[in-house]
Design a protein around this motif. Structure first.
Motif, PDB file in Angstrom:
ATOM      1  N   THR A   1      31.570  31.279  52.322  1.00  0.00           N
ATOM      2  CA  THR A   1      32.039  30.426  51.237  1.00  0.00           C
ATOM      3  C   THR A   1      31.862  31.165  49.926  1.00  0.00           C
ATOM      4  O   THR A   1      30.765  31.637  49.612  1.00  0.00           O
ATOM      5  CB  THR A   1      31.264  29.103  51.186  1.00  0.00           C
ATOM      6  OG1 THR A   1      31.402  28.419  52.447  1.00  0.00           O
ATOM      7  CG2 THR A   1      31.798  28.199  50.076  1.00  0.00           C
ATOM      8  N   PHE A   2      32.957  31.297  49.176  1.00  0.00           N
ATOM      9  CA  PHE A   2      32.936  31.985  47.885  1.00  0.00           C
ATOM     10  C   PHE A   2      32.994  30.969  46.755  1.00  0.00           C
ATOM     11  O   PHE A   2      33.729  29.976  46.834  1.00  0.00           O
ATOM     12  CB  PHE A   2      34.136  32.923  47.756  1.00  0.00           C
ATOM     13  CG  PHE A   2      34.173  34.032  48.761  1.00  0.00           C
ATOM     14  CD1 PHE A   2      33.434  35.184  48.561  1.00  0.00           C
ATOM     15  CD2 PHE A   2      34.938  33.920  49.905  1.00  0.00           C
ATOM     16  CE1 PHE A   2      33.458  36.211  49.488  1.00  0.00           C
ATOM     17  CE2 PHE A   2      34.976  34.939  50.841  1.00  0.00           C
ATOM     18  CZ  PHE A   2      34.227  36.102  50.639  1.00  0.00           C
ATOM     19  N   GLU A   3      32.231  31.217  45.706  1.00  0.00           N
ATOM     20  CA  GLU A   3      32.312  30.411  44.493  1.00  0.00           C
ATOM     21  C   GLU A   3      33.445  30.947  43.624  1.00  0.00           C
ATOM     22  O   GLU A   3      33.547  32.151  43.412  1.00  0.00           O
ATOM     23  CB  GLU A   3      31.001  30.470  43.710  1.00  0.00           C
ATOM     24  CG  GLU A   3      29.865  29.676  44.331  1.00  0.00           C
ATOM     25  CD  GLU A   3      28.633  29.669  43.437  1.00  0.00           C
ATOM     26  OE1 GLU A   3      28.705  30.249  42.322  1.00  0.00           O
ATOM     27  OE2 GLU A   3      27.605  29.107  43.842  1.00  0.00           O
ATOM     28  N   VAL A   4      34.287  30.036  43.132  1.00  0.00           N
ATOM     29  CA  VAL A   4      35.380  30.423  42.250  1.00  0.00           C
ATOM     30  C   VAL A   4      35.083  29.876  40.856  1.00  0.00           C
ATOM     31  O   VAL A   4      35.058  28.668  40.663  1.00  0.00           O
ATOM     32  CB  VAL A   4      36.735  29.881  42.739  1.00  0.00           C
ATOM     33  CG1 VAL A   4      37.863  30.362  41.832  1.00  0.00           C
ATOM     34  CG2 VAL A   4      36.989  30.300  44.186  1.00  0.00           C
ATOM     35  N   PRO A   5      34.828  30.732  39.865  1.00  0.00           N
ATOM     36  CA  PRO A   5      34.516  30.248  38.517  1.00  0.00           C
ATOM     37  C   PRO A   5      35.713  29.515  37.905  1.00  0.00           C
ATOM     38  O   PRO A   5      36.867  29.778  38.270  1.00  0.00           O
ATOM     39  CB  PRO A   5      34.184  31.523  37.743  1.00  0.00           C
ATOM     40  CG  PRO A   5      34.828  32.624  38.511  1.00  0.00           C
ATOM     41  CD  PRO A   5      34.825  32.213  39.946  1.00  0.00           C
ATOM     42  N   PRO A   6      35.462  28.587  36.987  1.00  0.00           N
ATOM     43  CA  PRO A   6      36.552  27.789  36.399  1.00  0.00           C
ATOM     44  C   PRO A   6      37.721  28.611  35.876  1.00  0.00           C
ATOM     45  O   PRO A   6      38.879  28.228  36.042  1.00  0.00           O
ATOM     46  CB  PRO A   6      35.845  27.028  35.278  1.00  0.00           C
ATOM     47  CG  PRO A   6      34.428  26.881  35.755  1.00  0.00           C
ATOM     48  CD  PRO A   6      34.134  28.164  36.490  1.00  0.00           C
ATOM     49  N   ALA A   7      37.458  29.751  35.273  1.00  0.00           N
ATOM     50  CA  ALA A   7      38.531  30.551  34.678  1.00  0.00           C
ATOM     51  C   ALA A   7      39.478  31.136  35.722  1.00  0.00           C
ATOM     52  O   ALA A   7      40.602  31.522  35.396  1.00  0.00           O
ATOM     53  CB  ALA A   7      37.934  31.681  33.839  1.00  0.00           C
ATOM     54  N   LEU A   8      39.051  31.209  36.993  1.00  0.00           N
ATOM     55  CA  LEU A   8      39.877  31.807  38.038  1.00  0.00           C
ATOM     56  C   LEU A   8      40.430  30.789  39.029  1.00  0.00           C
ATOM     57  O   LEU A   8      41.146  31.158  39.965  1.00  0.00           O
ATOM     58  CB  LEU A   8      39.062  32.849  38.813  1.00  0.00           C
ATOM     59  CG  LEU A   8      38.641  34.114  38.047  1.00  0.00           C
ATOM     60  CD1 LEU A   8      37.746  34.983  38.918  1.00  0.00           C
ATOM     61  CD2 LEU A   8      39.871  34.898  37.595  1.00  0.00           C
ATOM     62  N   ARG A   9      40.128  29.514  38.852  1.00  0.00           N
ATOM     63  CA  ARG A   9      40.499  28.530  39.872  1.00  0.00           C
ATOM     64  C   ARG A   9      42.001  28.381  40.050  1.00  0.00           C
ATOM     65  O   ARG A   9      42.480  28.199  41.175  1.00  0.00           O
ATOM     66  CB  ARG A   9      39.840  27.183  39.559  1.00  0.00           C
ATOM     67  CG  ARG A   9      38.345  27.225  39.838  1.00  0.00           C
ATOM     68  CD  ARG A   9      37.625  25.951  39.479  1.00  0.00           C
ATOM     69  NE  ARG A   9      36.189  26.141  39.688  1.00  0.00           N
ATOM     70  CZ  ARG A   9      35.264  25.262  39.351  1.00  0.00           C
ATOM     71  NH1 ARG A   9      35.623  24.109  38.776  1.00  0.00           N
ATOM     72  NH2 ARG A   9      33.994  25.507  39.583  1.00  0.00           N
ATOM     73  N   GLU A  10      42.744  28.452  38.978  1.00  0.00           N
ATOM     74  CA  GLU A  10      44.196  28.354  39.126  1.00  0.00           C
ATOM     75  C   GLU A  10      44.746  29.560  39.883  1.00  0.00           C
ATOM     76  O   GLU A  10      45.677  29.442  40.681  1.00  0.00           O
ATOM     77  CB  GLU A  10      44.858  28.226  37.750  1.00  0.00           C
ATOM     78  CG  GLU A  10      46.368  27.967  37.828  1.00  0.00           C
ATOM     79  CD  GLU A  10      46.724  26.717  38.618  1.00  0.00           C
ATOM     80  OE1 GLU A  10      47.756  26.752  39.333  1.00  0.00           O
ATOM     81  OE2 GLU A  10      45.976  25.721  38.558  1.00  0.00           O
ATOM     82  N   ALA A  11      44.164  30.733  39.650  1.00  0.00           N
ATOM     83  CA  ALA A  11      44.615  31.944  40.340  1.00  0.00           C
ATOM     84  C   ALA A  11      44.360  31.860  41.845  1.00  0.00           C
ATOM     85  O   ALA A  11      45.085  32.471  42.638  1.00  0.00           O
ATOM     86  CB  ALA A  11      43.912  33.175  39.762  1.00  0.00           C
ATOM     87  N   TYR A  12      43.328  31.111  42.253  1.00  0.00           N
ATOM     88  CA  TYR A  12      42.982  31.001  43.661  1.00  0.00           C
ATOM     89  C   TYR A  12      43.498  29.722  44.311  1.00  0.00           C
ATOM     90  O   TYR A  12      43.112  29.386  45.427  1.00  0.00           O
ATOM     91  CB  TYR A  12      41.464  31.132  43.856  1.00  0.00           C
ATOM     92  CG  TYR A  12      41.003  32.560  43.777  1.00  0.00           C
ATOM     93  CD1 TYR A  12      41.056  33.396  44.887  1.00  0.00           C
ATOM     94  CD2 TYR A  12      40.554  33.096  42.565  1.00  0.00           C
ATOM     95  CE1 TYR A  12      40.655  34.717  44.812  1.00  0.00           C
ATOM     96  CE2 TYR A  12      40.158  34.423  42.475  1.00  0.00           C
ATOM     97  CZ  TYR A  12      40.201  35.227  43.601  1.00  0.00           C
ATOM     98  OH  TYR A  12      39.817  36.540  43.528  1.00  0.00           O
ATOM     99  N   ARG A  13      44.392  29.023  43.615  1.00  0.00           N
ATOM    100  CA  ARG A  13      45.048  27.873  44.248  1.00  0.00           C
ATOM    101  C   ARG A  13      45.842  28.381  45.451  1.00  0.00           C
ATOM    102  O   ARG A  13      46.541  29.381  45.370  1.00  0.00           O
ATOM    103  CB  ARG A  13      45.974  27.181  43.250  1.00  0.00           C
ATOM    104  CG  ARG A  13      46.826  26.069  43.847  1.00  0.00           C
ATOM    105  CD  ARG A  13      47.650  25.380  42.777  1.00  0.00           C
ATOM    106  NE  ARG A  13      46.810  24.520  41.962  1.00  0.00           N
ATOM    107  CZ  ARG A  13      46.480  23.270  42.293  1.00  0.00           C
ATOM    108  NH1 ARG A  13      46.928  22.755  43.429  1.00  0.00           N
ATOM    109  NH2 ARG A  13      45.715  22.553  41.503  1.00  0.00           N
ATOM    110  N   PHE A  14      45.732  27.677  46.577  1.00  0.00           N
ATOM    111  CA  PHE A  14      46.397  28.132  47.790  1.00  0.00           C
ATOM    112  C   PHE A  14      47.124  26.982  48.476  1.00  0.00           C
ATOM    113  O   PHE A  14      46.868  25.808  48.196  1.00  0.00           O
ATOM    114  CB  PHE A  14      45.383  28.747  48.773  1.00  0.00           C
ATOM    115  CG  PHE A  14      44.338  27.770  49.255  1.00  0.00           C
ATOM    116  CD1 PHE A  14      44.530  27.025  50.420  1.00  0.00           C
ATOM    117  CD2 PHE A  14      43.156  27.583  48.544  1.00  0.00           C
ATOM    118  CE1 PHE A  14      43.571  26.117  50.855  1.00  0.00           C
ATOM    119  CE2 PHE A  14      42.194  26.682  48.980  1.00  0.00           C
ATOM    120  CZ  PHE A  14      42.406  25.946  50.139  1.00  0.00           C
TER     121      PHE A  14
END
Length: 385
Positions: free
Chosen positions: A31-44
């Motif tokens: 499980t990876f933590e996704v910081p708020p600034a990158l969450r849109e980039a990691y939308r899947f």
């Protein structure tokens, strides 16, 4: 001149490992933590994968793993508590993947024996098109649809994301999962699938086949091959009435399942495949391979920028682009993951293997850059298309 939107490719970011959970003796969930600034980039979307990379003695190692979480909620679905959101309309706060140990595997051995919570890994933004849009073609009336999957081993990982998302977002949808594993102890995400049975008892059907272990109840043990599937599938559900089939796992299982479904009258556009564990000698077809011309030129467009580069003898299109653009997208280089998908705009290529693109994509002119070799003196591909 009007500007066109560009597509982001191969964007790696360092993500912190939040958890390393033991699933079986030879598999873990990361499980990876996704910081708020990158969450849109990691939308899947359901069925997509990520690539992780690390350097071993100065050599880059990339591996691809499917996301097993339900997909982040759309803006219209933000009340749904089943989605791992970081907030309304925002991408996920966490990403979870399953990793099974491969004998001698450079990354899987590290993941199972050395990786710990708190470590950081470079993780690519989500990619892949397994089953992309399959359920959107099903009429929304009643928010239903009938879906099914045949999976083997770690092939459960992308299908778990697809199942969980579909059942949560479509209150009338039904899903039948036929899964094959060696033994009960080697079964990945056993608890998560059992939770789906408890949560959706009238809409989720599970059939579990063990190839090397007898069960007290259920089907007898043995390999889930084409002959067995031909008898089993019609006894379980109305095969031709299923809106979309998802096949995922080892090459042999997926090929057997696909052939069986076609023989039972299922239309090709209802069958979606993702291959795991392809033999290095396997090819997509047995057709003759045209020679690669000497001095071919590759013109490629990537993230809105284009370039022309000479192809060296024996190089794939991807290798030519990588020598000049280190950010060219790829993960497996084996024709399996589809990360290097590009539109062939001009010229002709020889594609050696294809275990990622669906027939409709090939018909539309898409190729796998890692498997494509120039046949004409000039080839033009667009990674942004």
């Amino acid at each position: 001149m009007a500007m066109t939107a560009t597509v982001r490719h191969s964007a790696f970011h360092a993500l912190r490992v939040a958890e390393v959970d033991r699933l079986t003796d030879d598999a873990v969930a990361l499980t990876f933590e996704v910081p708020p600034a990158l969450r849109e980039a990691y939308r899947f979307t359901p069925g997509q994968h990520i690539a992780v990379r690390r350097f071993v003695d100065g050599v880059e190692v990339r591996r691809t793993y499917s996301v097993c979480d339900p997909a982040p909620a759309d803006d219209a679905d933000t009340d749904d508590a089943d989605h791992a959101d970081g907030g309304a309309g925002v991408g996920p706060g966490r990403l979870r993947v399953g990793v099974r140990l491969v004998e001698g595997g450079a990354f899987s051995t590290y993941a199972l024996k050395e990786l710990r919570a708190g470590d950081e890994l470079e993780v690519m933004t989500p990619a892949g098109r397994f089953g992309a849009g399959a359920w959107t073609a099903v009429p929304e009336t009643g928010r239903g649809g009938h879906f099914a999957a045949v999976v083997g081993g770690s092939g459960i990982t992308p299908v778990l994301s697809i199942m969980t998302t579909l059942l949560a977002r479509r209150p009338e949808a039904r899903f039948c999962l036929i899964r094959s594993d060696r033994t009960a102890a080697s079964t990945m995400f056993l608890e998560e699938v059992a939770d789906l049975k408890d949560r959706y008892p009238g809409r989720f059907q599970l059939v579990h086949v063990l190839s090397r272990e007898e069960q007290q109840a259920g089907l007898p043990s043995g390999r889930l091959d084409g002959e067995r599937l031909e008898k089993l599938l019609p006894a379980l559900l109305p095969v031709e009435a299923v809106d979309a089939w998802f096949l995922c796992g080892p090459y042999g299982l997926v090929e057997d399942a696909d052939r069986t479904l076609r023989g039972l009258g299922v239309a090709g556009d209802r069958v979606h495949q993702e291959i795991f564990h392809v033999d290095t000698g396997a090819v997509a077809d047995g057709t003759a391979r045209p020679a690669v011309p000497v001095g071919a030129t590759v013109h490629a467009t990537l993230d809105g920028r284009s370039g022309d580069w000479p192809s060296r003898d024996g190089e794939s299109v991807l290798e030519t682009v990588l020598r000049n653009r280190a950010d060219a997208p790829y993960a497996c280089k084996g024709g399996v993951c589809g990360t290097c998908r590009a539109k062939l705009v001009f010229g002709e290529v020889r594609m050696d293997r294809n275990f990622a693109l669906e027939p409709s994509e090939v018909d539309a002119g898409y190729v796998l850059a890692c498997q494509s070799h120039p046949v004409t003196e000039k080839v033009e591909v667009d990674f942004d298309a």
